[in-house]
Scaffold this motif. Structure first.
Motif, PDB file in Angstrom:
ATOM      1  N   VAL A 290       0.843  -1.196   0.000  1.00 47.17           N
ATOM      2  CA  VAL A 290       0.000   0.000   0.000  1.00 47.17           C
ATOM      3  C   VAL A 290       0.879   1.247   0.000  1.00 47.17           C
ATOM      4  CG1 VAL A 290      -1.745   1.316   1.257  1.00 47.17           C
ATOM      5  CG2 VAL A 290      -1.907  -1.187   1.151  1.00 47.17           C
ATOM      6  N   ALA A 291       1.917   1.246   0.805  1.00 49.81           N
ATOM      7  CA  ALA A 291       2.828   2.396   0.873  1.00 49.81           C
ATOM      8  C   ALA A 291       3.512   2.629  -0.466  1.00 49.81           C
ATOM      9  CB  ALA A 291       3.855   2.187   1.976  1.00 49.81           C
ATOM     10  N   ALA A 292       3.935   1.551  -1.126  1.00 48.72           N
ATOM     11  CA  ALA A 292       4.577   1.685  -2.438  1.00 48.72           C
ATOM     12  C   ALA A 292       3.583   2.208  -3.468  1.00 48.72           C
ATOM     13  CB  ALA A 292       5.145   0.338  -2.878  1.00 48.72           C
ATOM     14  N   HIS A 293       2.346   1.766  -3.381  1.00 54.71           N
ATOM     15  CA  HIS A 293       1.309   2.256  -4.288  1.00 54.71           C
ATOM     16  C   HIS A 293       1.097   3.750  -4.081  1.00 54.71           C
ATOM     17  CE1 HIS A 293      -2.901   2.992  -5.585  1.00 54.71           C
ATOM     18  NE2 HIS A 293      -2.614   2.136  -6.539  1.00 54.71           N
ATOM     19  N   GLN A 294       1.072   4.191  -2.822  1.00 54.52           N
ATOM     20  CA  GLN A 294       0.930   5.619  -2.537  1.00 54.52           C
ATOM     21  C   GLN A 294       2.062   6.419  -3.187  1.00 54.52           C
ATOM     22  OE1 GLN A 294      -2.353   6.049  -1.332  1.00 54.52           O
ATOM     23  NE2 GLN A 294      -1.492   7.464   0.132  1.00 54.52           N
ATOM     24  N   ALA A 295       3.270   5.922  -3.053  1.00 52.29           N
ATOM     25  CA  ALA A 295       4.424   6.630  -3.603  1.00 52.29           C
ATOM     26  C   ALA A 295       4.342   6.708  -5.122  1.00 52.29           C
ATOM     27  CB  ALA A 295       5.712   5.925  -3.174  1.00 52.29           C
ATOM     28  N   ARG A 296       3.929   5.622  -5.776  1.00 57.72           N
ATOM     29  CA  ARG A 296       3.800   5.648  -7.240  1.00 57.72           C
ATOM     30  C   ARG A 296       2.708   6.631  -7.675  1.00 57.72           C
ATOM     31  NH1 ARG A 296       5.040   0.090  -6.645  1.00 57.72           N
ATOM     32  NH2 ARG A 296       2.853  -0.470  -6.371  1.00 57.72           N
ATOM     33  N   MET A 297       1.610   6.645  -6.931  1.00 57.91           N
ATOM     34  CA  MET A 297       0.529   7.565  -7.280  1.00 57.91           C
ATOM     35  C   MET A 297       0.989   9.018  -7.179  1.00 57.91           C
ATOM     36  SD  MET A 297      -2.256   6.040  -8.270  1.00 57.91           S
ATOM     37  CE  MET A 297      -3.453   7.372  -8.064  1.00 57.91           C
ATOM     38  N   LEU A 298       1.775   9.321  -6.177  1.00 54.04           N
ATOM     39  CA  LEU A 298       2.237  10.698  -5.975  1.00 54.04           C
ATOM     40  C   LEU A 298       3.144  11.182  -7.103  1.00 54.04           C
ATOM     41  CD1 LEU A 298       2.877  10.636  -2.139  1.00 54.04           C
ATOM     42  CD2 LEU A 298       1.221  12.087  -3.336  1.00 54.04           C
ATOM     43  N   GLU A 299       3.662  10.261  -7.901  1.00 53.48           N
ATOM     44  CA  GLU A 299       4.507  10.637  -9.033  1.00 53.48           C
ATOM     45  C   GLU A 299       3.695  11.010 -10.268  1.00 53.48           C
ATOM     46  OE1 GLU A 299       6.980   7.246  -9.626  1.00 53.48           O
ATOM     47  OE2 GLU A 299       8.218   7.629  -7.843  1.00 53.48           O
ATOM     48  N   ARG A 300       2.395  10.704 -10.263  1.00 52.01           N
ATOM     49  CA  ARG A 300       1.571  10.960 -11.437  1.00 52.01           C
ATOM     50  C   ARG A 300       1.159  12.432 -11.506  1.00 52.01           C
ATOM     51  NH1 ARG A 300       0.011   6.156 -13.838  1.00 52.01           N
ATOM     52  NH2 ARG A 300      -1.636   7.216 -15.042  1.00 52.01           N
ATOM     53  N   ALA A 301       1.219  12.976 -12.718  1.00 50.68           N
ATOM     54  CA  ALA A 301       0.915  14.395 -12.891  1.00 50.68           C
ATOM     55  C   ALA A 301      -0.512  14.737 -12.465  1.00 50.68           C
ATOM     56  CB  ALA A 301       1.135  14.777 -14.360  1.00 50.68           C
ATOM     57  N   ALA A 302      -1.457  13.845 -12.771  1.00 50.57           N
ATOM     58  CA  ALA A 302      -2.855  14.125 -12.400  1.00 50.57           C
ATOM     59  C   ALA A 302      -3.018  14.194 -10.892  1.00 50.57           C
ATOM     60  CB  ALA A 302      -3.772  13.053 -12.979  1.00 50.57           C
ATOM     61  N   VAL A 303      -2.319  13.350 -10.174  1.00 46.32           N
ATOM     62  CA  VAL A 303      -2.397  13.351  -8.708  1.00 46.32           C
ATOM     63  C   VAL A 303      -1.786  14.636  -8.156  1.00 46.32           C
ATOM     64  CG1 VAL A 303      -1.671  12.165  -6.607  1.00 46.32           C
ATOM     65  CG2 VAL A 303      -2.427  10.842  -8.588  1.00 46.32           C
ATOM     66  N   GLN A 304      -0.649  15.011  -8.687  1.00 44.21           N
ATOM     67  CA  GLN A 304      -0.003  16.235  -8.231  1.00 44.21           C
ATOM     68  C   GLN A 304      -0.893  17.446  -8.487  1.00 44.21           C
ATOM     69  OE1 GLN A 304       3.841  16.328 -10.170  1.00 44.21           O
ATOM     70  NE2 GLN A 304       4.439  14.346  -9.318  1.00 44.21           N
ATOM     71  N   LYS A 305      -1.551  17.483  -9.629  1.00 41.16           N
ATOM     72  CA  LYS A 305      -2.444  18.604  -9.928  1.00 41.16           C
ATOM     73  C   LYS A 305      -3.665  18.590  -9.012  1.00 41.16           C
ATOM     74  CE  LYS A 305      -4.805  20.964 -13.719  1.00 41.16           C
ATOM     75  NZ  LYS A 305      -5.062  21.003 -15.182  1.00 41.16           N
ATOM     76  N   ALA A 306      -4.200  17.403  -8.732  1.00 42.49           N
ATOM     77  CA  ALA A 306      -5.368  17.308  -7.866  1.00 42.49           C
ATOM     78  C   ALA A 306      -5.053  17.744  -6.445  1.00 42.49           C
ATOM     79  CB  ALA A 306      -5.889  15.871  -7.869  1.00 42.49           C
ATOM     80  N   LEU A 307      -3.826  17.486  -6.009  1.00 46.13           N
ATOM     81  CA  LEU A 307      -3.430  17.842  -4.651  1.00 46.13           C
ATOM     82  C   LEU A 307      -2.890  19.269  -4.556  1.00 46.13           C
ATOM     83  CD1 LEU A 307      -1.591  14.564  -3.582  1.00 46.13           C
ATOM     84  CD2 LEU A 307      -3.886  15.291  -2.942  1.00 46.13           C
TER      85      LEU A 307
END
Length: 208
Positions: free
Chosen positions: A190-207
């Motif tokens: 789960v922690a690794a999945h969180q880290a991969r998600m944080l690298e995505r441009a859409a996630v960064q823009k949403a946050l």
């Protein structure tokens, strides 16, 4: 109304983040309306006319209003198929995606809500306090299931190598672990999945 005039009603820290990420992943033009929960905007007559449940997310489309995260995520995936946000060509994989999304909605979100919305299920203060005490255990148990069942395959995403709308939903609810006094380090996948998600441009823009 066209796809460019979709309107998402959103509040920070809520499950609406998953739909926001999905819309950004799909590069779907939309208007974002942020509600101030502290000011009880979700209970205003104007918003209740849109979503009588007084919750987010709500997505206004040309056919009407959609609510509930599972429905909105599938809608985005089907509305914008070029984004490849769901395995629409694979009935089993699609059901698998929906299985996790249903688990997140019916079990994980409810466990989390027991810590903040106990009055939905009980009136006695001692009953509400008991539910609040239980939250770290139930959330940890839920994520143990996710760690060992839904993320057991070798791929980086919920569906292995195929990214889907299940990933922003899992990302969104896993962000609640800290406030529920659960250490995400207990769940390396789960922690690794969180880290991969944080690298995505859409996630960064949403946050952002």
């Amino acid at each position: 109304m066209t796809a460019s005039s979709l309107t998402l009603y959103f509040a920070p820290g809520t499950c609406a983040l998953a739909t926001r990420i999905a819309l950004l992943e799909a590069q779907a033009e939309h208007t974002l309306v942020t509600l101030d929960f502290a000011a009880q905007q979700q209970r205003s007559p104007e918003y209740l006319a849109i979503n009588p449940k007084g919750r987010v997310p709500a997505l206004v489309t040309e056919h009407g209003v959609l609510t509930e995260t599972c429905a909105l995520l599938l809608y985005v995936a089907q509305r914008f198929p070029v984004a490849n946000l769901a395995p629409l060509d694979d009935p089993f994989a699609l059901a698998r995606m929906q299985e996790l999304n249903s688990y997140l909605a019916s079990t994980v979100h409810v466990a989390h809500a027991h810590g903040r919305r106990g009055n939905r299920w009980a009136d006695a203060p001692e009953s509400i306090a008991d539910m609040q005490r239980k939250v770290p255990q139930t959330m940890a148990e839920s994520f143990e299931d996710i760690e060992n069942y839904y993320l057991r395959d070798s791929g980086p995403w919920v569906l292995g190598n195929r990214y889907s709308v299940a990933d922003p939903y899992l990302f969104t609810l896993a962000r609640w672990l800290r406030s529920d006094s659960v250490d995400i380090a207990q769940f390396p996948r789960v922690a690794a999945h969180q880290a991969r998600m944080l690298e995505r441009a859409a996630v960064q823009k949403a946050l952002g």
